[in-house]
Write a protein that holds these residues in place. Sequence first.
Motif, PDB file in Angstrom:
ATOM      1  N   GLN A 195       0.799  -1.145   0.146  1.00  0.00           N
ATOM      2  CA  GLN A 195      -0.204   0.040   0.487  1.00  0.00           C
ATOM      3  C   GLN A 195       1.167   1.564  -0.219  1.00  0.00           C
ATOM      4  O   GLN A 195       0.575   2.677  -0.934  1.00  0.00           O
ATOM      5  CB  GLN A 195      -1.322  -0.223   0.764  1.00  0.00           C
ATOM      6  N   CYS A 196       1.621   1.087   0.764  1.00  0.00           N
ATOM      7  CA  CYS A 196       3.430   2.727   0.780  1.00  0.00           C
ATOM      8  C   CYS A 196       3.601   2.346  -0.619  1.00  0.00           C
ATOM      9  O   CYS A 196       3.023   3.283  -1.022  1.00  0.00           O
ATOM     10  CB  CYS A 196       4.340   2.180   2.024  1.00  0.00           C
ATOM     11  N   PHE A 197       3.647   1.868  -0.969  1.00  0.00           N
ATOM     12  CA  PHE A 197       4.390   2.143  -2.841  1.00  0.00           C
ATOM     13  C   PHE A 197       2.688   2.253  -3.515  1.00  0.00           C
ATOM     14  O   PHE A 197       3.555   3.120  -4.942  1.00  0.00           O
ATOM     15  CB  PHE A 197       5.423   1.052  -3.208  1.00  0.00           C
ATOM     16  N   ALA A 198       2.218   1.487  -3.051  1.00  0.00           N
ATOM     17  CA  ALA A 198       1.264   1.238  -4.532  1.00  0.00           C
ATOM     18  C   ALA A 198       0.602   3.431  -3.884  1.00  0.00           C
ATOM     19  O   ALA A 198       0.319   3.997  -5.386  1.00  0.00           O
ATOM     20  CB  ALA A 198      -0.525   1.055  -4.490  1.00  0.00           C
ATOM     21  N   ALA A 199       0.770   3.755  -2.839  1.00  0.00           N
ATOM     22  CA  ALA A 199       0.161   5.209  -2.761  1.00  0.00           C
ATOM     23  C   ALA A 199       0.683   6.383  -3.688  1.00  0.00           C
ATOM     24  O   ALA A 199       0.155   7.389  -4.476  1.00  0.00           O
ATOM     25  CB  ALA A 199       0.377   4.899  -1.453  1.00  0.00           C
ATOM     26  N   VAL A 200       1.786   5.738  -4.011  1.00  0.00           N
ATOM     27  CA  VAL A 200       2.890   7.013  -4.199  1.00  0.00           C
ATOM     28  C   VAL A 200       2.635   6.406  -5.944  1.00  0.00           C
ATOM     29  O   VAL A 200       2.373   8.008  -6.800  1.00  0.00           O
ATOM     30  CB  VAL A 200       4.737   6.911  -4.152  1.00  0.00           C
ATOM     31  N   PHE A 201       2.914   5.555  -6.320  1.00  0.00           N
ATOM     32  CA  PHE A 201       2.398   5.345  -8.235  1.00  0.00           C
ATOM     33  C   PHE A 201       1.230   6.226  -8.016  1.00  0.00           C
ATOM     34  O   PHE A 201       1.097   5.953  -9.140  1.00  0.00           O
ATOM     35  CB  PHE A 201       2.621   3.880  -7.975  1.00  0.00           C
ATOM     36  N   CYS A 202       0.091   5.917  -7.534  1.00  0.00           N
ATOM     37  CA  CYS A 202      -0.818   6.732  -7.787  1.00  0.00           C
ATOM     38  C   CYS A 202      -1.613   8.244  -7.633  1.00  0.00           C
ATOM     39  O   CYS A 202      -1.788   8.672  -8.921  1.00  0.00           O
ATOM     40  CB  CYS A 202      -2.152   5.764  -6.168  1.00  0.00           C
ATOM     41  N   ARG A 231      -8.972   6.329 -17.080  1.00  0.00           N
ATOM     42  CA  ARG A 231      -7.878   5.010 -16.433  1.00  0.00           C
ATOM     43  C   ARG A 231      -8.450   5.283 -15.033  1.00  0.00           C
ATOM     44  O   ARG A 231      -8.366   6.391 -14.234  1.00  0.00           O
ATOM     45  CB  ARG A 231      -7.044   4.061 -16.936  1.00  0.00           C
ATOM     46  N   ASP A 232      -8.562   4.494 -14.160  1.00  0.00           N
ATOM     47  CA  ASP A 232      -8.921   4.423 -13.029  1.00  0.00           C
ATOM     48  C   ASP A 232      -7.315   4.471 -11.891  1.00  0.00           C
ATOM     49  O   ASP A 232      -6.326   2.929 -12.525  1.00  0.00           O
ATOM     50  CB  ASP A 232      -9.188   2.613 -12.253  1.00  0.00           C
ATOM     51  N   PRO A 233      -7.229   5.390 -11.542  1.00  0.00           N
ATOM     52  CA  PRO A 233      -5.349   5.466 -11.372  1.00  0.00           C
ATOM     53  C   PRO A 233      -4.915   4.484 -10.077  1.00  0.00           C
ATOM     54  O   PRO A 233      -3.756   4.023 -10.045  1.00  0.00           O
ATOM     55  CB  PRO A 233      -5.337   6.818 -10.411  1.00  0.00           C
ATOM     56  N   GLN A 234      -5.885   3.651  -9.410  1.00  0.00           N
ATOM     57  CA  GLN A 234      -6.054   3.218  -7.887  1.00  0.00           C
ATOM     58  C   GLN A 234      -4.764   1.432  -8.700  1.00  0.00           C
ATOM     59  O   GLN A 234      -4.594   1.009  -8.725  1.00  0.00           O
ATOM     60  CB  GLN A 234      -6.521   3.017  -7.153  1.00  0.00           C
ATOM     61  N   ALA A 235      -5.971   1.202 -10.044  1.00  0.00           N
ATOM     62  CA  ALA A 235      -5.867  -0.169 -10.453  1.00  0.00           C
ATOM     63  C   ALA A 235      -4.187   0.143 -11.027  1.00  0.00           C
ATOM     64  O   ALA A 235      -3.595  -0.964 -10.700  1.00  0.00           O
ATOM     65  CB  ALA A 235      -6.888  -0.371 -11.866  1.00  0.00           C
ATOM     66  N   LEU A 278       1.191  -1.161 -11.227  1.00  0.00           N
ATOM     67  CA  LEU A 278       2.552  -0.529 -11.793  1.00  0.00           C
ATOM     68  C   LEU A 278       3.737  -1.012 -10.697  1.00  0.00           C
ATOM     69  O   LEU A 278       5.109  -1.482 -10.335  1.00  0.00           O
ATOM     70  CB  LEU A 278       3.012   1.435 -11.709  1.00  0.00           C
ATOM     71  N   VAL A 279       2.902  -1.221  -9.310  1.00  0.00           N
ATOM     72  CA  VAL A 279       3.241  -2.013  -7.873  1.00  0.00           C
ATOM     73  C   VAL A 279       4.055  -3.717  -8.300  1.00  0.00           C
ATOM     74  O   VAL A 279       4.737  -3.815  -7.908  1.00  0.00           O
ATOM     75  CB  VAL A 279       2.678  -1.796  -7.003  1.00  0.00           C
ATOM     76  N   SER A 280       3.074  -4.511  -9.233  1.00  0.00           N
ATOM     77  CA  SER A 280       2.981  -5.875  -9.871  1.00  0.00           C
ATOM     78  C   SER A 280       4.174  -5.540 -10.087  1.00  0.00           C
ATOM     79  O   SER A 280       5.292  -6.801 -10.647  1.00  0.00           O
ATOM     80  CB  SER A 280       1.738  -6.124 -10.357  1.00  0.00           C
TER      81      SER A 280
END
Length: 194
Positions: free
Chosen positions: A131-138, A154-158, A163-165
């Motif tokens: 979640q830490c990394f996804a928050a920065v990418f979002c 496009r859904d920014p959270q998706a 991007l994390v994956s």
Amino acid sequence: MSYGRPLSFNPDEALQAAMDVFWEKGYATTSLQDLLQAMGLSKSSFYQTFDSKQALFARCFNHYCHWRSGRMQTRLKQSSSGWEFIETVFHAVADGAESDRERRGCLLMNTASEFGQRDSFIAELVSSGIQCFAAVFCQAVQQAQSEGTIDPDRDPQALADFLVSSMSGLRTMVKAGLSHSQTHDIVKNILRSL
């Protein structure tokens, strides 16, 4: 009132040394002796300060995630655009194919691979780290959308989760020994899919 003996070592340096051992060897194969040697501690100092191997690992893991995501956050603020940030971060990981440190992979994803869902305590740590990394990418994706370089529909959270994956997969490929040119080809394809 007695406060006990003052610490005769730097806890932050000891934590960093322990993090490097866990990162290099994984949790299960890191022995107490490995940790004591790297940290320069006696058993009594270790248990007095860090309680247990698991408690120490949790602190190391959280330190790693906040250190990495903090560096990403700083890089995002310094980038001229959200797109430039995403591109730079991925190319930096691809460049790590030449670095022994980067060939260790990512402590977060190494831990996820080592434990899966077998240990609920570790699974919670991993989820929090992701979640830490996804928050920065979002944040970067939303910035790129407002700048017109990523489709605003496009859904920014998706996309952040993607991007994390992708980052996880790229770090694994670097760890597996892919060449510099192969890792950069992977990055080009990741960026095209945005």
